[in-house]
Design an enzyme around this catalytic site. Sequence first.
Site, PDB file in Angstrom:
ATOM      1  CG  ASP A  43       0.381   0.780  17.215  1.00 40.70           C
ATOM      2  OD1 ASP A  43      -0.007   0.105  18.182  1.00 40.70           O
ATOM      3  OD2 ASP A  43       1.372   0.473  16.520  1.00 40.70           O
ATOM      4  CE1 TYR A  48       6.987  -0.154  15.113  1.00 40.47           C
ATOM      5  CE2 TYR A  48       5.229   1.412  15.504  1.00 40.47           C
ATOM      6  CZ  TYR A  48       5.647   0.125  15.263  1.00 40.47           C
ATOM      7  OH  TYR A  48       4.707  -0.875  15.170  1.00 40.47           O
ATOM      8  CE  LYS A  73       2.987  -2.009  18.659  1.00 37.87           C
ATOM      9  NZ  LYS A  73       3.305  -0.838  17.824  1.00 37.87           N
ATOM     10  CG  HIS A 106       7.386  -4.539  19.164  1.00 34.41           C
ATOM     11  ND1 HIS A 106       7.779  -3.250  18.890  1.00 34.41           N
ATOM     12  CD2 HIS A 106       6.786  -4.978  18.042  1.00 34.41           C
ATOM     13  CE1 HIS A 106       7.438  -2.939  17.657  1.00 34.41           C
ATOM     14  NE2 HIS A 106       6.834  -3.976  17.122  1.00 34.41           N
ATOM     15  CD  GLN A 164       0.001  -3.590  16.835  1.00 31.38           C
ATOM     16  OE1 GLN A 164       0.928  -3.362  16.062  1.00 31.38           O
ATOM     17  NE2 GLN A 164      -0.359  -2.719  17.767  1.00 31.38           N
ATOM     18  CD1 TRP A 190       1.555  -6.317  13.859  1.00 31.72           C
ATOM     19  CD2 TRP A 190       2.466  -6.140  11.818  1.00 31.72           C
ATOM     20  NE1 TRP A 190       2.469  -7.335  13.707  1.00 31.72           N
ATOM     21  CE2 TRP A 190       3.053  -7.248  12.467  1.00 31.72           C
ATOM     22  CE3 TRP A 190       2.898  -5.831  10.525  1.00 31.72           C
ATOM     23  CZ2 TRP A 190       4.028  -8.062  11.871  1.00 31.72           C
ATOM     24  CZ3 TRP A 190       3.871  -6.633   9.929  1.00 31.72           C
ATOM     25  CH2 TRP A 190       4.420  -7.725  10.603  1.00 31.72           C
ATOM     26  N   PRO A 192      -2.829  -3.902   7.966  1.00 30.16           N
ATOM     27  CG  PRO A 192      -4.394  -2.235   8.487  1.00 30.16           C
ATOM     28  CD  PRO A 192      -2.962  -2.646   8.726  1.00 30.16           C
ATOM     29  N   GLY A 194      -1.822  -5.285   4.095  1.00 37.08           N
ATOM     30  CA  GLY A 194      -0.752  -6.145   3.579  1.00 37.08           C
ATOM     31  C   GLY A 194       0.380  -5.319   2.996  1.00 37.08           C
ATOM     32  CE  LYS A 233       3.126   0.590   7.971  1.00 39.61           C
ATOM     33  NZ  LYS A 233       2.652  -0.713   8.426  1.00 39.61           N
ATOM     34  CB  SER A 234      -1.876   6.532   4.841  1.00 39.73           C
ATOM     35  OG  SER A 234      -1.738   7.286   3.656  1.00 39.73           O
ATOM     36  NE  ARG A 239      -2.101   7.084  -0.142  1.00 35.57           N
ATOM     37  CZ  ARG A 239      -1.502   7.955  -0.953  1.00 35.57           C
ATOM     38  NH1 ARG A 239      -2.179   8.472  -1.973  1.00 35.57           N
ATOM     39  NH2 ARG A 239      -0.249   8.311  -0.766  1.00 35.57           N
TER      40      ARG A 239
HETATM   41  P1  A2P Z   1       0.942   5.880   1.540  1.00 38.28           P
HETATM   42  O1  A2P Z   1       1.729   6.229   2.771  1.00 38.28           O
HETATM   43  O2  A2P Z   1       1.523   6.471   0.298  1.00 38.28           O
HETATM   44  O3  A2P Z   1      -0.542   6.148   1.702  1.00 38.28           O
HETATM   45  P2  A2P Z   1      -0.090  -1.218   5.827  1.00 38.28           P
HETATM   46  O4  A2P Z   1      -0.794  -0.294   6.766  1.00 38.28           O
HETATM   47  O5  A2P Z   1      -0.847  -2.468   5.509  1.00 38.28           O
HETATM   48  O6  A2P Z   1       1.328  -1.550   6.257  1.00 38.28           O
HETATM   49  O7  A2P Z   1       0.042  -0.463   4.420  1.00 38.28           O
HETATM   50  C1  A2P Z   1       0.731   0.761   4.312  1.00 38.28           C
HETATM   51  C2  A2P Z   1       0.913   1.070   2.835  1.00 38.28           C
HETATM   52  O8  A2P Z   1      -0.353   1.237   2.222  1.00 38.28           O
HETATM   53  C3  A2P Z   1       1.668   2.342   2.603  1.00 38.28           C
HETATM   54  O9  A2P Z   1       2.515   2.097   1.497  1.00 38.28           O
HETATM   55  C4  A2P Z   1       0.596   3.368   2.237  1.00 38.28           C
HETATM   56  O10 A2P Z   1       1.117   4.296   1.317  1.00 38.28           O
HETATM   57  C5  A2P Z   1      -0.450   2.517   1.585  1.00 38.28           C
HETATM   58  N1  A2P Z   1      -1.815   3.021   1.799  1.00 38.28           N
HETATM   59  C6  A2P Z   1      -2.376   3.345   2.981  1.00 38.28           C
HETATM   60  N2  A2P Z   1      -3.659   3.689   2.817  1.00 38.28           N
HETATM   61  C7  A2P Z   1      -3.920   3.586   1.493  1.00 38.28           C
HETATM   62  C8  A2P Z   1      -5.081   3.810   0.698  1.00 38.28           C
HETATM   63  N3  A2P Z   1      -6.223   4.197   1.244  1.00 38.28           N
HETATM   64  N4  A2P Z   1      -4.973   3.604  -0.642  1.00 38.28           N
HETATM   65  C9  A2P Z   1      -3.808   3.194  -1.195  1.00 38.28           C
HETATM   66  N5  A2P Z   1      -2.684   2.956  -0.502  1.00 38.28           N
HETATM   67  C10 A2P Z   1      -2.737   3.145   0.832  1.00 38.28           C
END
Ligand code: A2P
Length: 279
Positions: A43, A48, A73, A106, A164, A190, A192, A194, A233-234, A239
């Site tokens: 996505d 972005y 978007k 968007h 979304q 988006w 998910p 928080g 997002k990670s 993760r």
């Molecule tokens: P990071 O990039 O260091 O993993 P959202 O998708 O709700 O916006 O949240 C994104 C945030 O959640 C990012 O700061 C990400 O940090 C963190 N995050 C994503 N997956 C995990 C996970 N499995 N455990 C802990 N933090 C996570």
Amino acid sequence: MEDFILSNGVRMPKIGYGTYLVEDDAGVSVVKAALDAGYRHIDTAAFYGNEEQVGQALAASGLPRGELFVTTKVWRDALGYDRTMRSFEASMQRLGLEQLDLLLLHWPTREPGDPESPALCLESWRACIELYHAGRVRAIGVSNFLPHHLLPLLETEVSPMVNQIEFHPGYTQQATVDFCQAHNIQMAAWSPLGRARMLADPLLTELAGRYGKTPAQICIRFALECGICPLPKSSSPERMRQNLEVFDFALSPADFWRIASLPPVGWSGLHPDRPRAAL
Ligand code: A2P
């Protein structure tokens, strides 16, 4: 990976990788890592600023195009027929794709309270319908639309297939979810998790311990059990993988309703009808 089936029959992988804030320089390797971790639904958005990196990562992955589901978007400053068309073509150039899987508007307003936005939005939607009929995009939809923004679009010949929105425990936007589900509009979430704020919540931490999962996995599973496509997002490969490992357990009905009944914890502060300053 299981799929959601959109109202036009197109399959969308149940979890997507959200690329907001994926850094310019590291963008290609981060998206490549997400593809390596198993994501097939990516996505992005014109806003972005990373469509080029996403496109390069998709090309470098060597994955067959048919296995990938790519969303982009049209930013809020491109509402209106011509601007939407130009925005789409520029996105496709940057992504290096011939056909897009999902194109979303968007935001429903250029700015909260802008009186011209409803008409411009409808023009943008007509552009989306044209692109859909021309086969340039396999599905079309919206993002951050509340029911009153959706109503005029439901009067057109093609209804949005996806909406979304920000969605996570403590901010479930139930009116919009109920409205969309009643109109066969697939919801996507988006933030998910928080924006990670929910990960220390006492209930989610307790459930994580009980299910042998992490609070993030509880949040992602909760979205899925609501019939909503989470887009976590990670930046960390570990993760990224963890966030996909949510198909081997289910929340009990009692635990599902505990999460659904959490007191409101608030949101990121972005809303189509409210200026940020009014929060
Ligand atoms: P990071 O990039 O260091 O993993 P959202 O998708 O709700 O916006 O949240 C994104 C945030 O959640 C990012 O700061 C990400 O940090 C963190 N995050 C994503 N997956 C995990 C996970 N499995 N455990 C802990 N933090 C996570």
